[in-house]
Write a protein that holds these residues in place. Structure first.
Motif, short mmCIF file in Angstrom:
data_model
loop_
_atom_site.label_atom_id
_atom_site.label_comp_id
_atom_site.label_asym_id
_atom_site.label_seq_id
_atom_site.Cartn_x
_atom_site.Cartn_y
_atom_site.Cartn_z
N SER A 2 9.83 8.25 -0.47
CA SER A 2 9.63 7.14 0.46
C SER A 2 10.38 7.40 1.75
O SER A 2 11.46 7.94 1.76
CB SER A 2 10.12 5.87 -0.22
N THR A 3 9.82 7.02 2.86
CA THR A 3 10.50 7.19 4.13
C THR A 3 10.53 5.86 4.85
O THR A 3 9.92 4.89 4.42
CB THR A 3 9.76 8.19 5.03
N TRP A 4 11.27 5.83 5.93
CA TRP A 4 11.37 4.60 6.72
C TRP A 4 9.99 4.14 7.18
O TRP A 4 9.67 2.96 7.16
CB TRP A 4 12.26 4.80 7.94
N LEU B 267 17.28 4.92 1.03
CA LEU B 267 17.03 5.59 2.32
C LEU B 267 18.30 5.60 3.17
O LEU B 267 18.67 6.63 3.74
CB LEU B 267 15.92 4.87 3.07
N THR B 271 20.95 8.69 4.65
CA THR B 271 20.96 8.96 6.08
C THR B 271 22.35 9.43 6.46
O THR B 271 23.33 8.70 6.34
CB THR B 271 20.61 7.69 6.87
#
Lengths: 249, 441, 669
Positions: A2-4, B267, B271
């Motif tokens: 999954s990505t932003w 996510l 980062t």
């Protein structure tokens, strides 16, 4: 993985249609607004007056600015007024802190300088932190004030509007007038929340120095405890553009 | 020092004489001693022994004692001197910290040599003002004292008051309080994560987490009639009967929000920029956290597994399973990670609360009171342990005092910020989750 | 035979030296004599430069042979720069020197006379005499610092020690010249080889010491020597004493003739290193005279950079680049000297009015309303920060342009040296700009109101500063025409025809712009202010048409604090702490802490009150410290070995000495 971007696409559009369309019940909950009785039944008002902790209920109606939405009067014949049409009603904006529900709203001298964008500086003069959160929450995707050109700024030097939250304590008075002084003209002051209007539940507090308009010239008042984000947005929008239109952008 | 021996040494310091109302005047060590062993506290109460501490052995801490007026510095009377050092006052009106508080930063440029929080700007005298009021009116003020922690404050206040009056409490009322508390914990934790992401310029992450926080607020508004839960827990307030279908809705929505958040956190925590900015920032070693009486996620991030919901539970937490996430290094990353863990554990707690929602409105006896008409209650609020000490006179409140979590953690901000650079300040500030409204009451 | 030119030269020398006895009668008389001497020198130098730069003016002595005093294009240029500075400093001294020391005036005159003698010297003996006189006289001048006798003495002593070191090296170089040419006169050499390289290196060390360039800058000597001296002395030292070093290097190089390209590379490396180090230390200095003193190191480094490029270009057969870089070096020397004089004089003014040299302490310390000379301060500082359209900007541009063209060198190693030097110079330019922003910002935080000066003499102090900074602005704006006059010195330096400034190296169409190389870059120093002026006029016209804007004064925003927090002013130190921390490897930044007072919560371990100092070090200081320790150790060892105080050993010495003499006599005769 999954990505932003996937996240953003999957969640779809969250942002309200306001001011181009009326807000829905989730965005402007009934309970966020002052109770009222239908005009023919105003005789209920004196009966409900003693239960009101802030003395907002008067024989002519409910003083919007003083009501803290504690809902005690609901068991005494008053009913919630929502869902409220923020686009037309005076709920979002009052001319004076003690305005009644049906008084026509107006903003002191809407400035031509505010046509396209509005930079807002928030000052806390003694709030419970709920108004701060609601005001700063305007930047979240559900309200997205930036799409209307309304931005929060970190310095009064860049601000058009001073958003005052909380009951003005004596310690904060010099800072309040300093902040107002630091803003370039043309400028406006919007007081939000019952505390800033009439002191809310803390009216008569010896630590406070009400009314706010003794210290800075207030252009608009937004009642509520705390006001729902859309009420704040609607007030800022009206300060920026004058009365909102129903046409699309 | 292991935890058990630390508890023992602390306990041996608890003296046996009575003392005034306020726990807030105690030194951190002593405060921790009384807070640590709730069993001891209860047994002493049951034995009828007076509870309190000897002021001679634990002198008042001037910065904690709320002055009647004026500003307070924390900690006072320390200074850093040297060539080119000056004081940089930050606040009380800034964009970076939305509440009214000032920080006097002593610096020779770039680096924070000493940071002194100065509070008292927005002191409204709420607790002093409720003396003499009937309980519902007093509670109305207490919940509006700290808007974003209203459920925690009003729960602690009411629990203390009920204990003082010795009145039984409707069981459903207790479960409602727990539900409100957990919802409030979730949206405050989400807010903290979003603010840290904002400081680290993670705009997308910030927006997404803020959106989730807004969703919880809306859910709270739908379930309790008020986004900030004002009026939801008041005695004599509107009776919130949660129908089974309502409970199902709350359960599914919270579960979905929690799951969404976990995706976002995956996510965010992958980062590099985000993690780099908060890792190692403003660390609080375990020993300092204990010495200074840190509470809540700050304490747990410094690898002390104390949580009132587990170690000093009030009903219905006595019947619930609550996971207590802990950190290791006590830095900003750990404090945020503990919050992330707590969002999950609160989701789990809400699930249990909704599953076991009491059918009939039974009554639960109150907590034993400390002295006649005086009750003390502790609640694990979103940012830590909250203590209320309430004296009742019949139906009216005779006096109340409180030690809030922000107050307890404030010296640790001063400690953690030393030697960090200016740009780390916002990470430190947001990771502690301070609410100045609870310091300046 | 004494012509008008030589007459003026002798007269100016005479006036300078006459200042010494005149000071017995009145200090003012002595400074007046210096002023007249400087004017005479200025006139002669201008005449030489304008009419016969290549053919030297020299004094034909009574015996009909040329004596060792004269002026050619090269020395005339440096004499011109120095006399410009001296006119301002002498005027300033008239009002400034009211202190207790009566020795300041004679040492000042002697220093000026010695430097003038050095410029006029045509042979090695006179040159050395001038050099040594200069060193001793300026040592005396530094000793006249008000107050602080102990520190002043040690600073002056360091200065003297390094001065004598440089004399030794120069003596070596001149002896080398004599051994090749067989005469003390300054005549060009023909042979090249090991000896000339030796002469070059000795000269580089000797004059480099005087210029204060790396590795001889030693974080202390120039700054302390100059900053503890009286302000007029500081200006003379920083602007013209280092100029004397520069002149000496140019003179010796002009005698040595064409050089191998490694000479240029060495000079370039030295220059770039000094520029960078000077700028770095200027950026972290908070001393109102220490900071400009470090800037002197930077500027002298830039002169060497330009000279280095010129030498390399000559060796690699690039005449246009050679000429351009040479003009850049000359122009840089000029720009630095005048701007630095203004800055030091103003530092003296700050000291007079605020009583402090500490930039942190200047705020709010003024005993009187601000300096009438503060525009001068701004102009000089901006020029040193290479702000357009001032002189410093033009020279910085020219030097960078010259470095950009190092790609023309055929040898890749030289290209690399040029590349690295370019990076260092650009970095130095940025750092020095930050330093000057700090200096100007914090140096003027004392009510810069332009109200009438309250104290008599403030105007007298200010006018020379204003005058010299007008020169800074003037030479910046008229740079193309100034450069046009530098053809003569360049030819004298090169001993060959050099591409002339106009139409050659600079290819200036009508004197309105500077074009570097063949052609590479272009700027127009006179056009720039014109454009600015035009822009300002347009802006003013627009405002005038729109109506006068409304002004509102509002107090500074202090995060809503209505009252000042004690001790809240941003310090000059804090301004550069970022640099100290970022470059902690280079500065060897260290934080020294000492705890003081009891901690408030004694049982707890919250760190309490403490003193803290952030210290920076220069690696070279450690080197010199080691040298000093080694020297002291060696001398102590020798002392105990050779002079143990035993009679028998001394008798043995005498015996050995007598034996050696007898043997020598026996062998030679």
């Amino acid at each position: 993985m999954s990505t932003w971007i996937q996240q953003a696409v999957a969640r779809g559009r969250l942002t309200t249609r306001f001011p181009w369309a009326p807000p829905n019940e989730e965005e402007a909950p009934i309970t966020a607004h002052a109770p009222e009785v239908p005009p023919p039944a105003t005789r209920t008002l004196p009966l409900a007056a003693p239960v009101c902790p802030t003395g907002a209920i008067e024989s002519e109606g409910v003083r919007q600015g003083a009501c803290i939405r504690c809902a005690r009067c609901l068991s005494h014949g008053l009913t919630p007024t929502g869902p409220v049409d923020l686009m037309a009603s005076s709920i979002a904006l009052l001319r004076s802190p003690s305005g009644l529900r049906h008084e026509p709203p107006s903003v002191r001298s809407p400035s031509p300088g505010f046509r396209r964008s509005l930079h807002v500086f928030l000052i806390d003069v003694g709030s419970c932190n709920a108004c701060n959160r609601e005001a700063l929450g305007l930047a979240n995707p559900y309200y997205d004030s930036q799409r209307l050109g309304i931005f929060f700024t970190n310095s009064p030097r860049h601000a058009d509007v001073l958003l005052v939250v909380g009951i003005p304590t004596r310690e904060m008075l010099p800072s309040l007038s300093r902040t107002y002084e630091a803003m370039p003209g043309p400028k406006a002051v919007v007081a939000i929340g019952a505390c800033a209007l009439e002191g809310g539940i803390f009216h008569g507090n010896p630590h406070a120095a009400l009314p706010l308009s003794d210290h800075v010239p207030v252009d608009a008042y937004v009642p509520g405890c705390p006001p729902p984000p859309l009420a704040i947005l609607s007030a800022l929008w009206r300060v920026m553009r004058g009365p909102p239109s129903r046409e699309g952008p | 020092m292991t935890r058990s021996s630390w508890v023992e040494t602390s306990l041996s310091e608890v003296p046996k004489t009575s003392h005034d109302l306020s726990l807030s005047y105690l030194s951190p060590d002593a405060r921790l001693a009384i807070l640590t062993d709730y069993t001891e506290h209860r047994t002493r109460v049951l034995r009828g022994e007076p509870l309190g501490l000897d002021p001679a052995r634990f002198p008042n801490q001037p910065w904690l004692a709320p002055a009647a007026r004026g500003l307070r510095r924390c900690p006072p009377d320390e200074d850093v001197r040297g060539y080119g050092i000056f004081t940089f006052p930050y606040g009380p009106v800034t964009g970076g910290v939305p509440e009214a508080v000032r920080f006097d930063v002593r610096t020779y440029g770039e680096r924070i040599l000493e940071l002194t929080p100065v509070t008292g700007f927005k002191r409204r005298g709420v607790l002093a003002g409720i003396a003499g009021l009937p309980l519902p009116d007093a509670a109305l003020r207490v919940e509006r004292m700290v808007g974003n922690l209203s459920a925690a404050h009003v729960t602690a206040f009411l629990t203390a008051a009920e204990s003082a009056r010795g009145l039984p409490v409707p069981e459903r009322e207790l479960w409602t309080r727990a539900l409100a508390l957990e919802l409030q914990r979730i949206y405050n934790h989400l807010h903290a994560v979003a603010r840290v992401a904002e400081s680290a310029a993670q705009s997308v992450g910030q927006a997404q987490v803020h959106a989730l926080s807004e969703e919880v607020l809306r859910l709270a508004g739908w379930a309790f009639g008020h986004r900030w839960l004002f009026g939801a827990l008041l005695p004599g307030g509107p009776d919130r009967r949660l129908e089974p279908s309502d409970r199902r809705t709350i359960g599914t929505r919270i579960a979905r929000i929690s799951a969404d958040f976990q995706t976002l956190w995956d996510l965010l925590s992958h980062t590099r920029i985000f993690v780099d900015r908060i890792q190692g920032t403003s660390p609080i070693p375990r020993r300092e956290a204990i010495r200074w009486g840190a509470v809540g996620p700050t304490l747990r991030a410094s690898s002390v597994g104390w949580d009132d919901r587990v170690h000093a539970p009030i009903p219905p937490y006595t019947d619930l399973f609550v996971a207590v996430p802990q950190g290791i290094d006590g830095d900003a990353l750990d404090r945020i990670a503990v919050r992330v863990g707590e969002i999950q554990s609160s989701t789990l707690a809400i699930e249990q609360i909704l599953d076991r929602w009491p059918a009939a409105s039974g009554e639960i006896p109150p907590e034993p009171c400390v002295e006649a008409h005086r009750g003390i209650a502790r609640v694990e609020g979103p940012n830590g342990d909250l203590i209320y000490d309430v004296t009742m006179q019949g139906d009216r409140v005779a006096g109340a005092s409180c030690r809030s979590a922000s107050e307890a953690n404030l010296p640790l901000l001063a400690l953690g910020s030393r030697q960090s650079v200016f740009t780390d300040f916002s990470f430190a500030w947001e990771s502690f989750g301070f609410v100045i409204a609870e310091v300046d009451r | 035979m004494i012509g008008t030119g030589t007459g003026a030269l002798l007269a100016s020398l005479g006036l300078f030296f006459a200042g010494i006895p005149l000071s017995l009668r009145s200090r003012k008389l002595s400074y007046l004599a210096c002023l007249l001497g400087s004017l005479a020198l200025l006139g002669t130098s201008l005449e030489v430069l304008a009419f016969h730069p290549v053919a030297p003016v020299s004094w034909i002595g009574p015996l009909g042979t040329p004596e060792g005093i004269g002026l050619d294009g090269l020395s005339a240029f440096f004499a011109l720069v120095a006399s410009l500075v001296w006119i301002a400093t002498s005027l300033f001294s008239l009002a400034y020197d009211t202190g207790t020391s009566r020795l300041l005036a004679p040492t000042y005159s002697l220093t000026l006379g010695a430097i003038a003698l050095l410029f006029l010297a045509n042979d090695a003996i006179l040159f050395l005499v001038g050099w040594e006189l200069m060193t001793v006289a300026s040592y005396g001048m530094i000793l006249q610092a008000p107050g602080r006798p102990g520190r002043t003495f040690s600073a002056a002593f360091i200065f003297l020690a390094f001065g004598e070191g440089s004399t030794l090296a120069i003596f070596l170089a001149l002896a080398g010249l004599w051994s090749v040419s067989g005469t003390f006169r300054f005549v060009p050499l023909v042979s090249t080889g090991l000896v000339t390289s030796g002469i070059f290196l000795a000269a580089l060390v000797g004059f480099g010491l005087k210029m204060g360039v790396a590795p001889f800058h030693m974080s202390e000597w120039l700054p302390i020597a100059h900053s503890s001296a009286p302000s007029n002395a500081s200006a003379v030292l920083s602007a013209t004493l280092t100029l004397a070093g520069t002149y000496g290097l140019f003179r010796i190089l002009s005698l040595l003739g064409p050089s191998p390209s490694w000479w240029g590379a060495v000079v370039l490396t030295m220059g770039a290193t000094s520029a960078l180090l000077g700028a770095l230390f200027a950026a972290v200095s908070e001393h109102s005279k220490g900071l400009p003193a470090y800037s002197t190191i930077e500027n002298n480094g830039l002169v060497l950079v330009a000279l280095g490029v010129a030498l390399m270009a000559r060796s690699e057969g690039l005449p246009v680049l050679f000429a351009f870089a040479l003009y850049a070096a000359f122009y840089q020397a000029l720009a630095h000297a005048v701007a630095k004089a203004a800055l030091f004089l103003h530092a003296g003014y700050i000291d007079r009015t605020t009583g402090t040299f500490d930039l942190n302490a200047i705020r709010g310390r003024a005993k009187e309303p601000g300096s009438p000379a503060f525009p001068a301060f701004l102009v000089a500082g901006t020029s040193l920060a290479a702000g357009p359209p001032l002189a410093g900007f033009v020279s910085e541009w020219m030097i960078l342009e010259a470095l950009f063209q190092s790609y023309r060198f055929p040898d890749p190693l030289l290209r690399l040296v040029g590349l690295l030097a370019g990076a260092a110079v650009a970095l130095a330019a940025g750092l020095i700009a930050a330093a000057m922003v700090k200096f100007l910002g914090f140096g003027m935080l004392w009510n810069p109101r332009r109200s009438a000066p309250a104290r008599m003499g403030a105007r007298a102090l200010a006018s020379p500063i204003l005058g010299i900074s007008a020169v800074v602005a003037g030479i910046g704006i008229s740079a193309p025409w100034i450069l046009a006059g530098l053809g003569g010195p360049a030819i004298v330096f090169a001993r060959a025809s050099v591409p002339p400034p106009i139409g050659g190296a600079l290819s200036i169409p009508a004197g309105w712009s500077i074009v570097s190389g063949a052609p590479f870059g272009i700027i127009s120093p006179p056009g720039l202010p014109l454009a600015l002026l035009f822009g300002a006029l347009v802006g003013i016209g627009y405002l005038w048409l729109r109506g006068r804007p409304r002004w509102r004064r509002s107090p500074p925003w202090m995060a809503g604090n209505p009252v000042q927090v004690p001790d809240e002013s941003y310090s000059a130190f804090a301004f550069s702490t970022g640099l100290r921390l970022m470059l902690r490897g280079m500065f060897r930044t260290r934080e020294a802490r000492t705890t003081h007072g009891p901690t408030t919560w004694a049982t707890l371990q919250m760190p309490g009150s403490y003193d803290v100092e952030l210290e920076v070090f220069d690696a070279f200081k450690a080197f010199y410290d080691a040298l000093e320790r080694g020297g002291l150790g060696l001398s102590a060892a020798l002392k105990s070995a050779l002079m143990p105080g035993r009679l028998g050993q001394y008798v043995a010495y005498i015996l050995v000495a007598t034996l050696i003499v007898i043997l020598y006599v026996a062998i030679v005769f």
